[in-house]
Write a protein that holds these residues in place. Sequence first.
Motif, short mmCIF file in Angstrom:
data_model
loop_
_atom_site.label_atom_id
_atom_site.label_comp_id
_atom_site.label_asym_id
_atom_site.label_seq_id
_atom_site.Cartn_x
_atom_site.Cartn_y
_atom_site.Cartn_z
N UNK A 9 9.32 1.83 -8.26
CA UNK A 9 8.73 2.79 -9.20
C UNK A 9 7.26 2.50 -9.45
N UNK A 10 6.89 1.23 -9.47
CA UNK A 10 5.48 0.86 -9.65
C UNK A 10 4.66 1.40 -8.48
N UNK A 11 5.16 1.27 -7.25
CA UNK A 11 4.43 1.77 -6.08
C UNK A 11 4.37 3.30 -6.09
N UNK A 16 2.20 6.33 -3.93
CA UNK A 16 2.88 6.26 -2.64
C UNK A 16 4.22 6.99 -2.74
N UNK A 17 4.71 7.52 -1.60
CA UNK A 17 5.98 8.22 -1.61
C UNK A 17 7.13 7.22 -1.80
N UNK A 18 8.27 7.73 -2.29
CA UNK A 18 9.43 6.86 -2.51
C UNK A 18 9.90 6.24 -1.20
N UNK A 19 9.89 7.02 -0.13
CA UNK A 19 10.33 6.52 1.17
C UNK A 19 9.41 5.40 1.65
N UNK A 37 2.24 -7.47 -1.95
CA UNK A 37 2.20 -7.41 -0.48
C UNK A 37 2.54 -6.00 0.01
N UNK A 38 3.56 -5.39 -0.59
CA UNK A 38 3.95 -4.03 -0.21
C UNK A 38 2.82 -3.04 -0.51
N UNK A 39 2.17 -3.19 -1.66
CA UNK A 39 1.05 -2.30 -2.01
C UNK A 39 -0.10 -2.46 -1.01
N UNK A 40 -0.37 -3.69 -0.62
CA UNK A 40 -1.43 -3.93 0.37
C UNK A 40 -1.08 -3.29 1.71
N UNK A 41 0.18 -3.41 2.14
CA UNK A 41 0.61 -2.78 3.40
C UNK A 41 0.44 -1.27 3.33
N UNK A 42 0.88 -0.68 2.22
CA UNK A 42 0.76 0.77 2.07
C UNK A 42 -0.70 1.21 2.04
#
Length: 155
Positions: A9-11, A16-19, A37-42
């Motif tokens: 939910x934060x992302x 960013x999209x849920x998927x 890390x996920x935010x950086x990848x996105x």
Amino acid sequence: IDDFDNPKNALVEMGFSETAASSALASSQRWGGGVLEAANRLAEQEQSSRGWSISEMVTDFFTPRSSSRPAETYKPGKYKILVQQITSSSSAGGDPQGSVVEGEVVDIEDVKLPTTEGGWVRGRMVDGRWINIHSCCGGRSCAWALHLSVETQLI
């Protein structure tokens, strides 16, 4: 989305999209990473898909949206008070109802945008009092309170 404890939910709140958020989190967690890390990848994926440099992407992220889309810039949520101010009983001013101090974090339930060029963006706190969020008068722009991103709230 009000579940800020949920990394997906934060992302999503960051845009960013849920998927994409689910996929990035799963990939990040496989390697021992987390939401950052996920935010950086996105962000890197977004950068390459738009053909932007990282500095252009950061600038776009922090630049307020144009006045033709003010609802995206000013929305309910947590705000940090930048300037001590008197609170009031209505969006148009009204009776004084106490004050908020610089550095205080408040919850805003409703945002009232100016109806004319220039004017005041006002926010209604959970307790019903109204504060100034932003003003633009005589060509001068002043931020009275800053919307706190979900990322800032998580840190």
